[in-house]
Design an enzyme around this catalytic site. Structure first.
Site, PDB file in Angstrom:
ATOM      1  N   PRO A   2       0.868  -1.098  -0.028  1.00  0.00           N
ATOM      2  CA  PRO A   2      -0.116   0.050   0.188  1.00  0.00           C
ATOM      3  C   PRO A   2       0.856   1.147  -0.005  1.00  0.00           C
ATOM      4  O   PRO A   2       1.771   1.396   0.915  1.00  0.00           O
ATOM      5  CB  PRO A   2      -0.865   0.046   1.148  1.00  0.00           C
ATOM      6  CG  PRO A   2      -0.048  -1.025   2.105  1.00  0.00           C
ATOM      7  CD  PRO A   2       1.322  -1.481   1.384  1.00  0.00           C
ATOM      8  N   GLU A   3       0.388   1.871  -0.768  1.00  0.00           N
ATOM      9  CA  GLU A   3       0.810   3.281  -0.845  1.00  0.00           C
ATOM     10  C   GLU A   3      -0.141   4.436  -0.264  1.00  0.00           C
ATOM     11  O   GLU A   3      -1.324   3.913   0.112  1.00  0.00           O
ATOM     12  CB  GLU A   3       1.377   3.951  -2.170  1.00  0.00           C
ATOM     13  CG  GLU A   3       2.454   2.886  -2.977  1.00  0.00           C
ATOM     14  CD  GLU A   3       2.613   3.211  -4.201  1.00  0.00           C
ATOM     15  OE1 GLU A   3       2.890   4.593  -4.518  1.00  0.00           O
ATOM     16  OE2 GLU A   3       2.886   2.444  -5.067  1.00  0.00           O
TER      17      GLU A   3
END
Length: 290
Positions: A2-3
């Site tokens: 996840p960014e």
DNA sequence: CGAATGACCTGTGAGC
DNA sequence: TGCTCACAGGTCATTC
């Protein structure tokens, strides 16, 4: 996984099940994550109410009524899945999954929270790069995890002037500079590639050598790609899922990421290339990114 | 000092 | 079918 957009998507989906609710039961399954849980993790979280669910960089922050903040990082493959039953499945704008048999007892289910929403929240992370920690809320910004973390790119303070100043004199490639969490918090491999493509900047160009007239377009591209990705529920390559279990949709809007060998989407005659920078794949169009 | 490299883990898909 | 290899959204410690 996840960014920033994926973490924000998870936060939005988690909020109805967590925010304002009490953690009625907490269980840890295995503690050997990148950073092991505190030994008294259950004692310090069970029975506590979650006042706010926030995000800083790629971290989820659940402020507890004990004065501590539960800090969650999803690493590369972490998920926070919400399960609920019957008509309780619909909370806010979200419809959650009913718990399948053994929900919370999977091989890589590391923590299970029950809340009085009521809901069950399962933290799953097969690569175990994620972490959970407890930090005094008042001293969060001074904590080792957050000291030195850079600006939030969606905050009002992030603009062309800030970016110009941050990049001046830097001899590292712009790709690496944008990945550096001490400069800008929350960008990762996908969105750096996408932002550079949208701004027409080569990932190999040294950060300090980005042309003046390209700085504002880059700042704008960063903000736009992050906002669009959040609106799409993030990008799902393999592991990312929203709190509802649904995949994100932004992978369908990639212009360069994961498009090696395919024609440039910029109606230019170029072909997307993949190179490796600092050990990570970079995708770009050598024709229109200069 | 800053920048590159490898390590940390498991899972998956491609190629043989 | 089954093996091996490369690679995956992140961060951190170590080396040059």
């Amino acid at each position: 996984m996840p960014e920033l957009p994926e973490v924000e998507t998870v936060r939005l989906g988690l909020a109805p099940a967590m925010e304002g609710h009490t953690l009625t039961h907490v269980e840890t399954r295995r503690g050997d994550l990148r950073v092991p849980f505190p030994k008294d993790f259950v004692a310090r979280t069970q029975g506590r109410k979650v006042r706010h669910l926030r995000r800083r960089a790629k971290y989820l922050l659940a402020d507890l009524d004990s004065g501590e903040t539960l800090v969650i990082h999803l690493g590369m493959s972490g998920r926070m899945s919400v399960y609920a039953e019957g008509h309780q499945r619909k909370l806010g704008n979200y419809v959650y999954q009913t718990p399948p048999n053994g929900a919370g007892h999977g091989k890589h289910d590391h923590v299970v929270f029950e809340t009085d929403a009521p809901a069950r929240i399962v933290f799953n992370d097969h690569r175990r790069f994620g972490l959970m920690a407890l930090v005094e809320t008042a001293h969060l910004e001074q904590d080792k995890l957050f000291r030195g973390i850079g600006i939030e790119p969606l905050s009002d303070d992030f603009n062309a002037a800030f970016l110009a100043k941050a990049l001046v004199g830097k001899k590292t490639p712009i790709k690496s500079a944008l990945l550096d969490q001490r400069l800008i918090a929350g960008l990762g491999n996908i969105y750096v590639c996408e932002a550079l493509f949208r701004a027409g900047i080569s990932p190999k160009r040294l950060a300090g050598a980005v042309k003046k007239e390209k700085i504002a377009p880059l700042a704008a591209a960063i903000r736009k790609v992050l906002r669009d990705a959040i609106a799409a529920g993030g990008s799902t390559l393999r592991d990312h899922a929203q709190a509802t279990g649904d995949p994100g949709n932004f992978q369908h809007h990639f212009l360069v990421y994961d498009r090696e060998g395919l024609p440039c989407k910029n109606k230019c005659p170029g072909t997307v290339k993949r190179i490796v920078q600092a050990g990570r794949s970079t995708f770009y169009c050598p024709k229109c990114q200069t």
